[in-house]
Design a protein around this motif. Sequence first.
Motif, short mmCIF file in Angstrom:
data_model
loop_
_atom_site.label_atom_id
_atom_site.label_comp_id
_atom_site.label_asym_id
_atom_site.label_seq_id
_atom_site.Cartn_x
_atom_site.Cartn_y
_atom_site.Cartn_z
N GLY A 51 -5.50 -9.83 -5.86
CA GLY A 51 -5.65 -10.80 -4.77
C GLY A 51 -4.32 -11.28 -4.24
O GLY A 51 -4.14 -11.43 -3.02
N ALA A 52 -3.36 -11.49 -5.14
CA ALA A 52 -2.04 -11.99 -4.74
C ALA A 52 -1.30 -10.96 -3.89
O ALA A 52 -0.74 -11.30 -2.83
CB ALA A 52 -1.23 -12.35 -5.97
N TYR A 53 -1.29 -9.71 -4.32
CA TYR A 53 -0.56 -8.67 -3.59
C TYR A 53 -1.20 -8.39 -2.23
O TYR A 53 -0.50 -8.22 -1.23
CB TYR A 53 -0.46 -7.40 -4.43
N VAL A 54 -2.53 -8.33 -2.19
CA VAL A 54 -3.21 -8.08 -0.91
C VAL A 54 -2.93 -9.22 0.06
O VAL A 54 -2.59 -9.00 1.24
CB VAL A 54 -4.73 -7.91 -1.12
N THR A 55 -3.03 -10.45 -0.42
CA THR A 55 -2.76 -11.62 0.43
C THR A 55 -1.32 -11.63 0.91
O THR A 55 -1.04 -11.89 2.09
CB THR A 55 -3.08 -12.92 -0.33
N ALA A 56 -0.39 -11.36 -0.01
CA ALA A 56 1.04 -11.37 0.35
C ALA A 56 1.35 -10.31 1.40
O ALA A 56 2.04 -10.59 2.39
CB ALA A 56 1.88 -11.16 -0.90
N ILE A 57 0.84 -9.10 1.19
CA ILE A 57 1.12 -8.00 2.13
C ILE A 57 0.59 -8.34 3.53
O ILE A 57 1.26 -8.05 4.54
CB ILE A 57 0.49 -6.69 1.61
N LEU A 58 -0.58 -8.96 3.60
CA LEU A 58 -1.20 -9.24 4.90
C LEU A 58 -0.62 -10.46 5.60
O LEU A 58 -0.78 -10.61 6.81
CB LEU A 58 -2.71 -9.42 4.72
N THR A 59 0.03 -11.35 4.86
CA THR A 59 0.52 -12.60 5.48
C THR A 59 2.03 -12.61 5.74
O THR A 59 2.50 -13.46 6.49
CB THR A 59 0.17 -13.82 4.60
N ILE A 60 2.78 -11.70 5.12
CA ILE A 60 4.23 -11.65 5.40
C ILE A 60 4.43 -11.35 6.88
O ILE A 60 3.85 -10.40 7.42
CB ILE A 60 4.92 -10.57 4.54
N PRO A 61 5.21 -12.17 7.59
CA PRO A 61 5.44 -11.93 9.03
C PRO A 61 5.94 -10.51 9.29
O PRO A 61 6.78 -9.99 8.55
CB PRO A 61 6.50 -12.97 9.39
N VAL A 62 5.43 -9.90 10.32
CA VAL A 62 5.76 -8.50 10.65
C VAL A 62 7.26 -8.32 10.84
O VAL A 62 7.84 -7.33 10.39
CB VAL A 62 4.99 -8.05 11.91
N GLU A 63 7.90 -9.29 11.48
CA GLU A 63 9.33 -9.16 11.77
C GLU A 63 10.20 -9.25 10.51
O GLU A 63 11.38 -8.87 10.54
CB GLU A 63 9.77 -10.23 12.77
N MET A 64 9.65 -9.73 9.40
CA MET A 64 10.42 -9.85 8.16
C MET A 64 10.15 -8.72 7.18
O MET A 64 10.78 -8.65 6.12
CB MET A 64 10.09 -11.20 7.47
N ARG A 65 9.24 -7.82 7.50
CA ARG A 65 8.82 -6.81 6.52
C ARG A 65 9.93 -5.80 6.21
O ARG A 65 10.03 -5.33 5.07
CB ARG A 65 7.56 -6.11 7.01
N ASP A 66 10.73 -5.47 7.18
CA ASP A 66 11.82 -4.52 6.92
C ASP A 66 12.82 -5.09 5.92
O ASP A 66 13.38 -4.35 5.10
CB ASP A 66 12.52 -4.15 8.23
N SER A 67 13.05 -6.41 5.99
CA SER A 67 13.98 -7.03 5.05
C SER A 67 13.36 -7.18 3.66
O SER A 67 14.09 -7.21 2.66
CB SER A 67 14.42 -8.40 5.58
N VAL A 68 12.03 -7.28 3.60
CA VAL A 68 11.35 -7.38 2.30
C VAL A 68 11.33 -6.01 1.62
O VAL A 68 11.67 -5.87 0.45
CB VAL A 68 9.92 -7.92 2.47
N TYR A 69 10.95 -4.98 2.38
CA TYR A 69 10.90 -3.61 1.85
C TYR A 69 12.22 -2.90 2.16
O TYR A 69 12.24 -1.83 2.77
CB TYR A 69 9.74 -2.85 2.49
N TYR A 70 13.33 -3.49 1.73
CA TYR A 70 14.64 -2.99 2.14
C TYR A 70 15.07 -1.73 1.38
O TYR A 70 15.96 -1.00 1.83
CB TYR A 70 15.71 -4.08 1.96
N MET A 71 14.44 -1.45 0.24
CA MET A 71 14.87 -0.31 -0.57
C MET A 71 14.25 1.01 -0.10
O MET A 71 14.97 1.96 0.22
CB MET A 71 14.51 -0.54 -2.04
N ASN A 72 12.93 1.06 -0.04
CA ASN A 72 12.24 2.32 0.29
C ASN A 72 11.44 2.23 1.57
O ASN A 72 10.75 3.19 1.93
CB ASN A 72 11.32 2.72 -0.87
N GLY A 73 11.50 1.08 2.25
CA GLY A 73 10.75 0.93 3.48
C GLY A 73 9.27 0.68 3.21
O GLY A 73 8.79 0.78 2.08
N ILE A 74 8.54 0.34 4.26
CA ILE A 74 7.12 0.05 4.16
C ILE A 74 6.33 1.18 4.82
O ILE A 74 6.80 1.81 5.78
CB ILE A 74 6.78 -1.31 4.84
N ALA A 75 5.16 1.47 4.28
CA ALA A 75 4.32 2.52 4.83
C ALA A 75 4.02 2.24 6.30
O ALA A 75 3.76 1.09 6.68
CB ALA A 75 3.02 2.62 4.04
N GLY A 76 4.05 3.29 7.15
CA GLY A 76 3.88 3.11 8.59
C GLY A 76 2.57 2.45 8.96
O GLY A 76 2.53 1.58 9.84
#
Length: 360
Positions: free
Chosen positions: A73-98
Amino acid sequence: MNKKTRNTILNILLVALVVGLLCFFQSDTSSHSYAISIIERSVIYAVVAVAMNLLNGFTGLFSLGQAGFMAIGAYVTAILTIPVEMRDSVYYMNGIAGWLHDLHAPMVVALLIGGLFAAAAAALIGIPILRLKSDYLAIATLGFAEIIRALLAAPMMDQITNGSYGLNNIPGFKNIFQPVALAVICIGIMVLLINSSFGRAFKAIREDDIAAEAMGINLFHHKELSFVISSFFTGIAGGMLAIYMRSIDTKTFQVMLTYNILLIVVLGGIGSVTGSVIGSFLINGGQEWLRFLDDDTFKIMGVHIPLFRPGFRMVVYSVLLMVVVLFWRRGIMGNNEFSWDGLFGLFKRKKKKVSAGGES
């Protein structure tokens, strides 16, 4: 004034008092941030504890997989609520799935989706493991929780869960009323379920599953239903914990988290909803209220106590828990629920005992 009118008035006054306290804390969040933090964490743990009690206390299934469902529940909620413009900085190592980059949902919707994912996982694993009983079921669910934690941190999940780096920049609660309202709604729905025909079937299975089956209750169907519903609300609570913490990783959902929830359930009373809520506030509040014992510079009336040092707080806390368990072996509430009639009856019984002792 009859009892019903008196109880209604007291309920209204209690709700007004709680709302008033929340408004007071919210009026100056900077000064009351510590108290707000304890309340938010307590109501989140209360939801998990009641969900665990639904399974352990009301259905008689000993499950230790709560940390795993909270993680989902925590990971699903976190993934869906993180602002889109901040996702590149969160997934800075391997990137986020398209396909995931632009996927976003409001907080409440994300919590519900997280709960549904946890419920779906429970439905799948429930098919084989709910045929087990007692300690074997506990071991199986505990193993499931560890498997989930390992999967979330696995390198092949880096573009979805960010692997071992965890997730941050999760938007927090806007005010103290959000987590409290969510907790009240979740617990209220579970109470309605417990008092329904399904709840009576759960209790029948807890008391004697052979007799329940003889009465026409489908054991597997009701066990699976209780397991899935409990996991759904556990997933929602996991999402609330992610929003509260604003950053999570797999270490957050170690087995100790499940043991803390179990401690709340046992302390409050197995089979008591209000006991789980009271236990949550006592456990979370007690750990913080005793924090001064970790301060090696703290003095009492100018006298330095050499026992006061980091870690001493947990020693005192553990001793207090042992005392409570020794005197209230069935928990603070046992399998009873709070009621004004019960509270006044308790005082009357004590008064009669004192009067009888004085006369003798």
